[in-house]
Design an enzyme around this catalytic site. Structure first.
Site, PDB file in Angstrom:
ATOM      1  N   ALA A  12       0.805  -1.224   0.000  1.00 26.50           N
ATOM      2  CA  ALA A  12       0.000   0.000   0.000  1.00 26.50           C
ATOM      3  C   ALA A  12       0.838   1.275   0.000  1.00 26.50           C
ATOM      4  CB  ALA A  12      -0.959  -0.013   1.193  1.00 26.50           C
ATOM      5  N   ALA A  13       2.101   1.184   0.431  1.00 23.83           N
ATOM      6  CA  ALA A  13       2.956   2.379   0.429  1.00 23.83           C
ATOM      7  C   ALA A  13       3.759   2.510  -0.870  1.00 23.83           C
ATOM      8  CB  ALA A  13       3.903   2.363   1.630  1.00 23.83           C
ATOM      9  N   GLN A 112       0.355 -15.302   2.059  1.00 20.47           N
ATOM     10  CA  GLN A 112      -0.828 -14.452   1.877  1.00 20.47           C
ATOM     11  C   GLN A 112      -2.046 -15.304   1.487  1.00 20.47           C
ATOM     12  OE1 GLN A 112       0.041 -10.965  -0.530  1.00 20.47           O
ATOM     13  NE2 GLN A 112       1.486 -10.174   0.993  1.00 20.47           N
ATOM     14  N   GLY A 130       0.692  -7.707  -8.440  1.00 21.72           N
ATOM     15  CA  GLY A 130       2.147  -7.862  -8.305  1.00 21.72           C
ATOM     16  C   GLY A 130       2.684  -8.949  -9.230  1.00 21.72           C
ATOM     17  N   ASP A 159      -3.217  -4.220 -19.820  1.00 19.50           N
ATOM     18  CA  ASP A 159      -2.938  -4.607 -21.209  1.00 19.50           C
ATOM     19  C   ASP A 159      -4.157  -4.339 -22.085  1.00 19.50           C
ATOM     20  OD1 ASP A 159      -0.360  -5.808 -20.414  1.00 19.50           O
ATOM     21  OD2 ASP A 159      -1.655  -7.191 -19.338  1.00 19.50           O
ATOM     22  N   ARG A 162      -4.525  -0.617 -22.663  1.00 21.79           N
ATOM     23  CA  ARG A 162      -3.506  -0.187 -23.628  1.00 21.79           C
ATOM     24  C   ARG A 162      -3.922  -0.593 -25.045  1.00 21.79           C
ATOM     25  NH1 ARG A 162       1.492  -2.505 -19.902  1.00 21.79           N
ATOM     26  NH2 ARG A 162       1.920  -0.560 -18.776  1.00 21.79           N
ATOM     27  N   HIS A 187       0.175 -11.939 -18.334  1.00 15.67           N
ATOM     28  CA  HIS A 187       0.577 -10.534 -18.294  1.00 15.67           C
ATOM     29  C   HIS A 187       2.093 -10.496 -18.459  1.00 15.67           C
ATOM     30  CE1 HIS A 187       1.223  -6.414 -17.281  1.00 15.67           C
ATOM     31  NE2 HIS A 187       1.999  -6.760 -16.280  1.00 15.67           N
TER      32      HIS A 187
HETATM   33  P1  NAI Z   1       6.639  -0.440  -5.588  1.00 14.69           P
HETATM   34  O1  NAI Z   1       7.955  -1.091  -5.422  1.00 14.69           O
HETATM   35  O2  NAI Z   1       6.546   1.034  -5.692  1.00 14.69           O
HETATM   36  O3  NAI Z   1       5.683  -0.882  -4.388  1.00 14.69           O
HETATM   37  C1  NAI Z   1       5.581  -2.202  -3.938  1.00 14.69           C
HETATM   38  C2  NAI Z   1       5.302  -2.149  -2.455  1.00 14.69           C
HETATM   39  O4  NAI Z   1       5.056  -3.476  -2.016  1.00 14.69           O
HETATM   40  C3  NAI Z   1       6.452  -1.597  -1.634  1.00 14.69           C
HETATM   41  O5  NAI Z   1       5.983  -0.520  -0.829  1.00 14.69           O
HETATM   42  C4  NAI Z   1       6.875  -2.800  -0.784  1.00 14.69           C
HETATM   43  O6  NAI Z   1       7.311  -2.405   0.521  1.00 14.69           O
HETATM   44  C5  NAI Z   1       5.583  -3.589  -0.727  1.00 14.69           C
HETATM   45  N1  NAI Z   1       5.757  -5.009  -0.405  1.00 14.69           N
HETATM   46  C6  NAI Z   1       6.780  -5.850  -0.757  1.00 14.69           C
HETATM   47  N2  NAI Z   1       6.589  -7.050  -0.222  1.00 14.69           N
HETATM   48  C7  NAI Z   1       5.450  -7.012   0.485  1.00 14.69           C
HETATM   49  C8  NAI Z   1       4.751  -7.948   1.276  1.00 14.69           C
HETATM   50  N3  NAI Z   1       5.212  -9.177   1.451  1.00 14.69           N
HETATM   51  N4  NAI Z   1       3.593  -7.560   1.858  1.00 14.69           N
HETATM   52  C9  NAI Z   1       3.146  -6.316   1.699  1.00 14.69           C
HETATM   53  N5  NAI Z   1       3.771  -5.361   0.970  1.00 14.69           N
HETATM   54  C10 NAI Z   1       4.909  -5.719   0.378  1.00 14.69           C
HETATM   55  O7  NAI Z   1       5.971  -1.156  -6.857  1.00 14.69           O
HETATM   56  P2  NAI Z   1       4.703  -0.700  -7.708  1.00 14.69           P
HETATM   57  O8  NAI Z   1       5.146   0.159  -8.831  1.00 14.69           O
HETATM   58  O9  NAI Z   1       3.647  -0.206  -6.802  1.00 14.69           O
HETATM   59  O10 NAI Z   1       4.298  -2.105  -8.377  1.00 14.69           O
HETATM   60  C11 NAI Z   1       3.833  -3.182  -7.574  1.00 14.69           C
HETATM   61  C12 NAI Z   1       3.763  -4.451  -8.384  1.00 14.69           C
HETATM   62  O11 NAI Z   1       2.829  -4.346  -9.437  1.00 14.69           O
HETATM   63  C13 NAI Z   1       5.078  -4.859  -9.051  1.00 14.69           C
HETATM   64  O12 NAI Z   1       5.244  -6.262  -8.897  1.00 14.69           O
HETATM   65  C14 NAI Z   1       4.838  -4.529 -10.501  1.00 14.69           C
HETATM   66  O13 NAI Z   1       5.642  -5.325 -11.355  1.00 14.69           O
HETATM   67  C15 NAI Z   1       3.384  -4.879 -10.625  1.00 14.69           C
HETATM   68  N6  NAI Z   1       2.691  -4.300 -11.787  1.00 14.69           N
HETATM   69  C16 NAI Z   1       1.762  -5.097 -12.412  1.00 14.69           C
HETATM   70  C17 NAI Z   1       1.050  -4.631 -13.489  1.00 14.69           C
HETATM   71  C18 NAI Z   1       0.035  -5.503 -14.176  1.00 14.69           C
HETATM   72  O14 NAI Z   1      -0.477  -5.076 -15.222  1.00 14.69           O
HETATM   73  N7  NAI Z   1      -0.324  -6.697 -13.692  1.00 14.69           N
HETATM   74  C19 NAI Z   1       1.269  -3.273 -14.004  1.00 14.69           C
HETATM   75  C20 NAI Z   1       2.230  -2.508 -13.266  1.00 14.69           C
HETATM   76  C21 NAI Z   1       2.913  -3.028 -12.183  1.00 14.69           C
END
Ligand code: NAI
Length: 328
Positions: A12-13, A112, A130, A159, A162, A187
């Site tokens: 969430a952060a 989880q 994620g 996707d 887009r 994805h």
């Molecule tokens: P980010 O790195 O900014 O944020 C991820 C957050 O998850 C961090 O705050 C981290 O502390 C937290 N985190 C890590 N492990 C955790 C756990 N075990 N429990 C709870 N929180 C945890 O990354 P962002 O940009 O927010 O992206 C998040 C994910 O989404 C990435 O895996 C990215 O590849 C994916 N993503 C997927 C897309 C899709 O279309 N399916 C599109 C864009 C991103």
């Protein structure tokens, strides 16, 4: 007025969280009449940053935001959750093989899944964002044996969005004129953005664009859009990913419009010859909180090849996480 529903969000952060939470709290996901309780999960070192995000959420004075809970324990964050958006994941680091990445994410999505199994609402709707999203969803699902496997989905909606916007731009049409684009599969860069069923103002999309452009420009542009954003922005897509997560959950919860489809990563039931159990992007209709795969579409040889290639990649990912003991 309606009773609040509980929406759990992990990571969430992070950057997606920073867009997503405000959209959920403003009513974009579940409707402008549905109060929500946000239940936010982060790793311990990120709880301070998360507290700052919560200060901003409160400062918005959203009428629909009934409460906010934060925790570094999934058993707390998932308690009675009606919706769970699993955004936090382990990013790929330099030199990491696919097996290492899948294993590292197994360390997140297995516990989880187990926590959802124990404490979430029995009707919880789970969206995994994620990456690698499809296989992370499979890991969570397989570790939640008391929940219906269909409650676990992965996001291919970014996707899809887009794919819609690229077609709209090419045909000089508004996005609202475009119907029934499909994202099949993973994805990842093997996804198949399929225009064979799509229409633009009722005209078949493939009558409006040339085949060469479709095969050699359109498909790779959609599939590699994530990398193009990183290149331009210096950070991965976050606001658009959050917006897609809102769209996915809203359509699942509130239903698709008559005659329209969206794409969701869902457990294959064997439809279209896709191996059963894989979490695979399919065209779906939704109604009353349930989704069903759109059946009976013609599949050309070109489509068959693309659909099988992305299924093959998902089968290989499943084999890897099986070897690691993360799924059956
Ligand atoms: P980010 O790195 O900014 O944020 C991820 C957050 O998850 C961090 O705050 C981290 O502390 C937290 N985190 C890590 N492990 C955790 C756990 N075990 N429990 C709870 N929180 C945890 O990354 P962002 O940009 O927010 O992206 C998040 C994910 O989404 C990435 O895996 C990215 O590849 C994916 N993503 C997927 C897309 C899709 O279309 N399916 C599109 C864009 C991103």
């Amino acid at each position: 007025t309606k009773q609040p529903v509980r929406v759990a969000v992990t990571g969430a952060a992070g950057q997606i969280g920073y867009s997503l939470l405000f959209r959920i709290a403003s009513g974009d996901m579940l409707g402008k009449d549905q109060p929500v309780i946000l239940q936010l999960l982060e790793i311990t070192p990120a709880l301070k940053a998360l507290a700052g995000v919560v200060m901003e959420l409160r400062d918005c004075a959203f009428p629909l935001l009934a409460d906010v809970i934060t925790s570094d324990d999934p058993m707390v964050a998932f308690k009675d959750a009606d919706y769970a958006l699993l955004v936090g994941a382990m990013p790929r680091k330099a030199g990491m093989e696919r097996g290492d990445l899948l294993g590292a994410n197994g360390g997140i999505f297995k516990p989880q899944g187990e926590a959802l199994n124990k404490v979430a609402s029995r009707d919880v709707k789970v969206l995994v964002v994620g990456n690698p999203a499809n296989t992370n969803a499979l890991i969570a699902q397989q570790n939640a044996p008391d929940l219906d496997p269909k409650q676990f989905t992965a996001m291919v909606r970014l996707d899809l969005n887009r794919a819609i916007s690229q077609l709209a731009e090419k045909t000089d049409a508004p996005v609202t004129a475009i119907k029934n684009v499909i994202i099949w599969g993973n994805h990842s860069s093997t996804q198949y953005p399929d225009l064979s069923q799509a229409t633009v103002n009722g005209t078949p999309a493939l009558d409006l664009v040339d085949r060469e452009w479709y095969e050699t420009t359109y498909i790779p542009t959609v599939a590699k859009r994530g990398a193009a954003i990183i290149e331009a922005r210096g950070a991965s897509s976050a606001a658009s990913a959050a917006s897609a997560a809102i769209d996915h959950m809203r359509d699942w919860a509130l239903g698709t419009a008559e005659g329209e489809w969206v794409s969701m990563g869902i457990p294959s039931d064997g439809s279209y010859g896709i191996p059963e159990g894989l979490i695979y992007g399919f065209p779906v209709r939704t109604h009353g909180g349930q989704y069903e795969i759109v059946q009976g579409l013609d599949v050309s040889d070109f489509s068959r090849g693309k659909m099988d290639a992305t299924a093959q990649e998902l089968t290989e990912e499943r084999d890897e996480v099986r070897k690691l003991g993360l799924v059956k």
